[in-house]
Design a protein around this motif. Structure first.
Motif, mmCIF file in Angstrom:
data_model
loop_
_atom_site.group_PDB
_atom_site.id
_atom_site.type_symbol
_atom_site.label_atom_id
_atom_site.label_comp_id
_atom_site.label_asym_id
_atom_site.label_seq_id
_atom_site.Cartn_x
_atom_site.Cartn_y
_atom_site.Cartn_z
ATOM 1 N N GLU A 120 44.514 41.804 40.414
ATOM 2 C CA GLU A 120 44.883 40.612 40.349
ATOM 3 C C GLU A 120 43.555 39.692 40.276
ATOM 4 N N ILE A 121 43.440 39.132 39.077
ATOM 5 C CA ILE A 121 41.980 38.657 38.846
ATOM 6 C C ILE A 121 41.864 37.280 39.551
ATOM 7 N N ALA A 122 42.965 36.412 39.958
ATOM 8 C CA ALA A 122 42.673 35.218 40.721
ATOM 9 C C ALA A 122 42.120 35.539 42.252
ATOM 10 N N PHE A 123 42.888 36.768 42.705
ATOM 11 C CA PHE A 123 42.516 36.878 44.241
ATOM 12 C C PHE A 123 41.709 38.103 44.290
ATOM 13 N N THR A 124 41.420 38.937 43.285
ATOM 14 C CA THR A 124 40.489 40.172 43.394
ATOM 15 C C THR A 124 41.234 41.198 44.333
#
Length: 75
Positions: free
Chosen positions: A22-26
């Motif tokens: 998940e890019i937003a939360f790594t």
């Protein structure tokens, strides 16, 4: 589908792990391992066979593959 170009230098067995983030939360959402892949050095690489239907299609869609000219006409 995705195409990966792996540089393998040793005659060994390998597995590749694919991880979805998940890019937003790594945050790692999921991971999966590939089947076992056989790696070959340049000296022990088996002789190339005729191109497969799949390799000809990849080449036709712009993926850079070395395909013999006499086999390209058989698509």
């Amino acid at each position: 589908f995705f195409v990966f170009d792996l540089s393998i230098l040793d005659d060994e067995q390998y597995r590749v792990i694919f991880t979805l983030f998940e890019i937003a939360f790594t945050v790692s959402l999921s991971a999966v391992y590939s089947h076992v892949l056989s790696g070959y050095s340049s000296r022990t690489l088996p002789r190339l066979l005729e191109p497969t239907f799949f390799s000809r299609r990849l080449s036709g869609q712009g993926f850079r593959l070395r395909i013999r000219k006499e086999h390209q006409t058989q698509m």
